[in-house]
Design an enzyme around this catalytic site. Sequence first.
Site, mmCIF file in Angstrom:
data_model
loop_
_atom_site.group_PDB
_atom_site.id
_atom_site.type_symbol
_atom_site.label_atom_id
_atom_site.label_comp_id
_atom_site.label_asym_id
_atom_site.label_seq_id
_atom_site.Cartn_x
_atom_site.Cartn_y
_atom_site.Cartn_z
ATOM 1 N N THR A 64 0.836 -1.210 0.000
ATOM 2 C CA THR A 64 0.000 0.000 0.000
ATOM 3 C C THR A 64 0.869 1.258 0.000
ATOM 4 O O THR A 64 2.049 1.218 0.363
ATOM 5 C CB THR A 64 -0.880 0.044 1.263
ATOM 6 O OG1 THR A 64 -0.026 -0.076 2.420
ATOM 7 C CG2 THR A 64 -1.914 -1.069 1.275
ATOM 8 N N HIS A 65 0.236 2.361 -0.412
ATOM 9 C CA HIS A 65 0.740 3.712 -0.149
ATOM 10 C C HIS A 65 -0.430 4.375 0.578
ATOM 11 O O HIS A 65 -1.313 4.958 -0.060
ATOM 12 C CB HIS A 65 1.011 4.470 -1.456
ATOM 13 C CG HIS A 65 2.261 4.064 -2.171
ATOM 14 N ND1 HIS A 65 3.519 4.264 -1.653
ATOM 15 C CD2 HIS A 65 2.455 3.501 -3.385
ATOM 16 C CE1 HIS A 65 4.431 3.836 -2.521
ATOM 17 N NE2 HIS A 65 3.814 3.353 -3.580
ATOM 18 N N ARG A 95 6.299 2.980 2.582
ATOM 19 C CA ARG A 95 6.391 4.358 3.084
ATOM 20 C C ARG A 95 7.662 5.066 2.648
ATOM 21 O O ARG A 95 7.726 6.290 2.640
ATOM 22 C CB ARG A 95 6.272 4.334 4.613
ATOM 23 C CG ARG A 95 6.475 5.649 5.327
ATOM 24 C CD ARG A 95 5.441 6.692 4.939
ATOM 25 N NE ARG A 95 5.643 7.940 5.648
ATOM 26 C CZ ARG A 95 6.605 8.837 5.386
ATOM 27 N NH1 ARG A 95 7.480 8.609 4.405
ATOM 28 N NH2 ARG A 95 6.709 9.930 6.097
ATOM 29 N N LYS A 96 8.696 4.305 2.335
ATOM 30 C CA LYS A 96 9.996 4.900 1.944
ATOM 31 C C LYS A 96 10.432 6.009 2.898
ATOM 32 O O LYS A 96 10.668 7.146 2.500
ATOM 33 C CB LYS A 96 9.951 5.433 0.505
ATOM 34 C CG LYS A 96 9.753 4.362 -0.538
ATOM 35 C CD LYS A 96 9.897 4.933 -1.951
ATOM 36 C CE LYS A 96 9.682 3.895 -3.006
ATOM 37 N NZ LYS A 96 8.276 3.424 -3.109
ATOM 38 N N ALA A 98 12.694 8.417 5.050
ATOM 39 C CA ALA A 98 13.949 9.020 4.566
ATOM 40 C C ALA A 98 14.443 10.139 5.475
ATOM 41 O O ALA A 98 15.044 11.097 5.010
ATOM 42 C CB ALA A 98 13.748 9.546 3.142
ATOM 43 N N TYR A 221 9.624 -1.206 -16.958
ATOM 44 C CA TYR A 221 9.124 -2.546 -16.639
ATOM 45 C C TYR A 221 9.993 -3.647 -17.216
ATOM 46 O O TYR A 221 10.525 -3.541 -18.316
ATOM 47 C CB TYR A 221 7.702 -2.727 -17.179
ATOM 48 C CG TYR A 221 6.661 -1.886 -16.469
ATOM 49 C CD1 TYR A 221 6.450 -2.025 -15.098
ATOM 50 C CD2 TYR A 221 5.883 -0.965 -17.172
ATOM 51 C CE1 TYR A 221 5.494 -1.265 -14.448
ATOM 52 C CE2 TYR A 221 4.924 -0.196 -16.524
ATOM 53 C CZ TYR A 221 4.734 -0.353 -15.166
ATOM 54 O OH TYR A 221 3.797 0.404 -14.522
ATOM 55 N N ARG A 240 -0.058 -1.372 -11.608
ATOM 56 C CA ARG A 240 -1.007 -1.093 -12.691
ATOM 57 C C ARG A 240 -1.228 -2.273 -13.625
ATOM 58 O O ARG A 240 -2.316 -2.417 -14.190
ATOM 59 C CB ARG A 240 -0.540 0.151 -13.473
ATOM 60 C CG ARG A 240 -0.776 1.441 -12.708
ATOM 61 C CD ARG A 240 -0.004 2.606 -13.297
ATOM 62 N NE ARG A 240 1.429 2.519 -12.987
ATOM 63 C CZ ARG A 240 2.325 3.425 -13.354
ATOM 64 N NH1 ARG A 240 1.960 4.487 -14.071
ATOM 65 N NH2 ARG A 240 3.600 3.285 -13.013
HETATM 66 P P1 BMP Z 1 3.388 -0.028 -11.112
HETATM 67 O O1 BMP Z 1 3.556 -1.549 -11.256
HETATM 68 O O2 BMP Z 1 1.993 0.440 -11.283
HETATM 69 O O3 BMP Z 1 4.377 0.742 -11.956
HETATM 70 O O4 BMP Z 1 3.709 0.317 -9.569
HETATM 71 C C1 BMP Z 1 4.944 0.064 -8.991
HETATM 72 C C2 BMP Z 1 4.877 0.282 -7.489
HETATM 73 O O5 BMP Z 1 6.145 0.013 -6.926
HETATM 74 C C3 BMP Z 1 4.509 1.713 -7.068
HETATM 75 O O6 BMP Z 1 3.732 1.623 -5.880
HETATM 76 C C4 BMP Z 1 5.842 2.349 -6.761
HETATM 77 O O7 BMP Z 1 5.735 3.314 -5.747
HETATM 78 C C5 BMP Z 1 6.676 1.178 -6.281
HETATM 79 N N1 BMP Z 1 8.122 1.251 -6.582
HETATM 80 C C6 BMP Z 1 8.607 1.329 -7.889
HETATM 81 O O8 BMP Z 1 7.841 1.352 -8.838
HETATM 82 N N2 BMP Z 1 9.958 1.373 -8.098
HETATM 83 C C7 BMP Z 1 10.870 1.353 -7.079
HETATM 84 O O9 BMP Z 1 12.059 1.351 -7.325
HETATM 85 C C8 BMP Z 1 10.378 1.265 -5.755
HETATM 86 C C9 BMP Z 1 9.017 1.212 -5.523
HETATM 87 O O10 BMP Z 1 8.578 1.098 -4.283
#
Ligand code: BMP
Length: 273
Positions: A64-65, A95-96, A98, A221, A240
């Site tokens: 979650t965020h 939460r990251k 920092a 991706y 997504r």
């Molecule tokens: P999506 O698959 O919709 O691109 O989402 C990726 C999720 O992972 C998001 O919640 C993003 O905050 C998190 N995330 C990321 O994409 N890359 C990172 O390096 C670290 C992450 O936490």
Amino acid sequence: SPHPTTLIPYAERIKFHTNPTAIKILEIMDRKKTNLAVSVDVTSAKEALEVVRRVGASVCMVKTHCDIFEDFTPAFTEELLRLSKELDFVIFEDRKFADIGNTVSLQYSSGIHKISTWSDLTNAHSVPGPGIIAGLSKVGLPLGRGLLLLGEMSSAGSLAVGGYTEQTFKMAQDAGREFVIGFIAQNRIDKPEKIGEGEDYLIMSPGVGLSAKGDSLGQQYRTPRECVVESGADVIIVGRGIYGVEGGEEAVKSEAERYREAGWKAYEERLGR
Ligand code: BMP
């Protein structure tokens, strides 16, 4: 040659851990045959719970965020906790953190979100130095929580590379594995020559998609196979690609299954099964 950790089945890695959250993750992965985490980055908590009900059976973890939700209330976390027990998954608030140790301990325990009261796992940047681990550990360790450090990011132009990544790994190693159980990373940043016998870390990789190559804001991706077989990730994190699929509720459910199958097939391939 493959990283030695990647040749050990999830269930056999449980013995290398003392942290209850690490143990729980590995147990669930083995029991449910899934290395998939779903990220529910929708702005409605109500909608997020609907996604979780659809995909919960297919995942080892829900990420979650909580600061995205317009309608965040303690009732949301109560229901998420209930679902985590019913459908058998771990909760990861992304939460990251920092900041300095004192501030992050307050951000973790207090405020509206009280993250430490409901989230099994959270994460932190290494930028502030080891005090961030100490501050979070003070709150989370007595509750059996776990922490991941961000060793690398999936986004284009990330500064978390090279020496930064190496020093992040070292910071985790110096802290010990009671609380820090692994990393958000794109590769096995726990280099074989740097780890001892039984020194086991969980590597979780976001930036996973079976169709898209990226978005317009720097996200990049890779496929589940690229993450798990080629880069040795233990958990794949998909947002997504799952909750954003067109075709309604049933499509979200079957897309989660498709990613689960792809992730598990890749895991079996790397074990040589
Ligand atoms: P999506 O698959 O919709 O691109 O989402 C990726 C999720 O992972 C998001 O919640 C993003 O905050 C998190 N995330 C990321 O994409 N890359 C990172 O390096 C670290 C992450 O936490």
